[in-house]
Design a protein around this motif. Sequence first.
Motif, PDB file in Angstrom:
ATOM      1  N   HIS A 159      38.751  66.756  26.285  1.00 25.17           N
ATOM      2  CA  HIS A 159      39.882  67.523  25.859  1.00 25.17           C
ATOM      3  C   HIS A 159      41.269  66.350  25.889  1.00 25.17           C
ATOM      4  O   HIS A 159      41.545  65.861  26.932  1.00 25.17           O
ATOM      5  CB  HIS A 159      40.279  68.670  26.562  1.00 25.17           C
ATOM      6  CG  HIS A 159      39.182  69.535  26.659  1.00 25.17           C
ATOM      7  ND1 HIS A 159      38.867  70.544  25.764  1.00 25.17           N
ATOM      8  CD2 HIS A 159      38.151  69.744  27.492  1.00 25.17           C
ATOM      9  CE1 HIS A 159      38.178  71.348  25.980  1.00 25.17           C
ATOM     10  NE2 HIS A 159      37.391  70.909  27.286  1.00 25.17           N
ATOM     11  N   LEU A 187      40.763  73.638  27.636  1.00 23.40           N
ATOM     12  CA  LEU A 187      39.695  74.208  28.468  1.00 23.40           C
ATOM     13  C   LEU A 187      39.609  75.820  28.638  1.00 23.40           C
ATOM     14  O   LEU A 187      38.718  76.201  28.578  1.00 23.40           O
ATOM     15  CB  LEU A 187      40.156  73.635  29.782  1.00 23.40           C
ATOM     16  CG  LEU A 187      40.169  72.201  30.251  1.00 23.40           C
ATOM     17  CD1 LEU A 187      40.814  71.896  31.454  1.00 23.40           C
ATOM     18  CD2 LEU A 187      38.704  71.942  30.195  1.00 23.40           C
ATOM     19  N   ALA A 211      31.275  75.752  27.531  1.00 18.98           N
ATOM     20  CA  ALA A 211      32.118  75.664  28.769  1.00 18.98           C
ATOM     21  C   ALA A 211      31.518  75.548  30.078  1.00 18.98           C
ATOM     22  O   ALA A 211      32.002  75.114  30.903  1.00 18.98           O
ATOM     23  CB  ALA A 211      33.187  76.912  28.818  1.00 18.98           C
ATOM     24  N   THR A 257      32.275  67.734  27.256  1.00 18.89           N
ATOM     25  CA  THR A 257      33.270  67.993  26.228  1.00 18.89           C
ATOM     26  C   THR A 257      34.853  67.508  26.860  1.00 18.89           C
ATOM     27  O   THR A 257      34.806  67.733  27.941  1.00 18.89           O
ATOM     28  CB  THR A 257      33.556  69.542  26.275  1.00 18.89           C
ATOM     29  OG1 THR A 257      32.311  70.011  25.729  1.00 18.89           O
ATOM     30  CG2 THR A 257      34.635  69.995  25.116  1.00 18.89           C
ATOM     31  N   GLN A 295      33.334  69.464  31.781  1.00 20.45           N
ATOM     32  CA  GLN A 295      34.509  69.197  30.930  1.00 20.45           C
ATOM     33  C   GLN A 295      35.463  68.200  31.582  1.00 20.45           C
ATOM     34  O   GLN A 295      35.410  67.926  32.868  1.00 20.45           O
ATOM     35  CB  GLN A 295      35.263  70.584  31.134  1.00 20.45           C
ATOM     36  CG  GLN A 295      34.738  71.768  30.804  1.00 20.45           C
ATOM     37  CD  GLN A 295      34.140  71.943  29.257  1.00 20.45           C
ATOM     38  OE1 GLN A 295      34.899  71.945  28.484  1.00 20.45           O
ATOM     39  NE2 GLN A 295      32.637  72.162  29.231  1.00 20.45           N
TER      40      GLN A 295
END
Length: 427
Positions: free
Chosen positions: A268, A387, A398, A266, A402
């Motif tokens: 961000h 996050l 999560a 993931t 990340q």
Amino acid sequence: MVDFAALTARIPALTDAAAYRETVWVNHGRLPWAVAASRLDVTASAIDAAADRLARFAPLIAHLFPETTPAGGLIESPLVEAPRLGAALGVPGRLLLKLDSHLPIAGSVKARGGIYEVLKHAETLALDAGILRSTAADYRVLASADARAFFGGYSVQVGSTGNLGLSIGLSAAALGFRAIVHMSADAQQWKKDLLRARGVLVREHAGDYTAAVAAGRAAADADPTSHFVDDEHSVDLLLGYAVAGRRTAAQLDALGVRPTVEAPLTVHLPCGVGGAPGGIALGLKTVYGDAVRCWFVEPTHAPCLLVGMASGLGDYASIADFGLDGRTIADGLAVGRPSGLVAELMAPLLDGIVTVDDARLLPWVRLLHATESLDVEPSAVASFRGLTELAARDPAAAAGPQLAWLTGGGLVPAAVHAAWRRAGRRV
């Protein structure tokens, strides 16, 4: 005529956005990669061609900017683990930071797309003029006195809140172009001072980012020798950023991070007009497909891509249509209208958009310094909101790897960093 009040009332994310509340917009239009890829106008082969062009320019870049010599003239940043920061933020999975905040030359992610577009423009001119005999030539010839004199007959212009202006201005001036940066009222003074010290003409405008871009575009349109770097519509900018996504895959592999559909990565990404995060997301998708999830993060006062995508209006919508003022300490994200190119490109690819209140940013700047000894600008830590939101909303996701993309701050004066840390303590 669009009824913005009705849109605001009907779409929860827009209801929150119009009230300056932090929110999450989930993109229900995201498609499986195999389907989305077949519909994209920007292809993996175009990204590969951009990477090849950057490789051709690498000897010249190393010559003009010695700080790139350790990387062989490539403009690249480290990917690092951040376990102390992850623990402090409550991130259950493995946290990685992409340090585009410390990219050479311009100290921000904009060094990727901005410098790439300047180099491509220079290559086109030099090939047409015979200064470069072919793409197999030694590109260091472009540092010669004759080449600089030739480029001096042309100008490169851009509208910017700061970081794109730094990348365009510094690289264009280094090649000999007349570099002109149109800066909005919210651009920081040290950025203007740095550009002027490097021979760049800075034109200041009373309006916001959109006004600065419009002014730069009009000035370039009136000058046949001028090239305008259009942050809202440029595919070349997007390709420069997309190369980063593909390169990062090799760094992830070296750290043993090998995403799968069952255990995705993931990412961000702070978002202003959308070009940098859009290009990076595209590059990552061409490598990992459905094994990567991409989230953008915008300030509550300037969520331009959220209003464009959530409303379905793209660049027809601006934050002003929803009563938002665009005032944020994250000056690199202070954009009123999104890139229509990016809104369309991300429609089948993006997982969603999260917004962040300014009150979180300076404490996070301070926290990053305390935990990982890294100094960045407030725009960069906007990614931390993704996050913390993901950890609260989707603990299973999560728990996977990340990646927070730190987008700027490498050229910020030490006194400014110190002032931000002090302000973060007070908050």
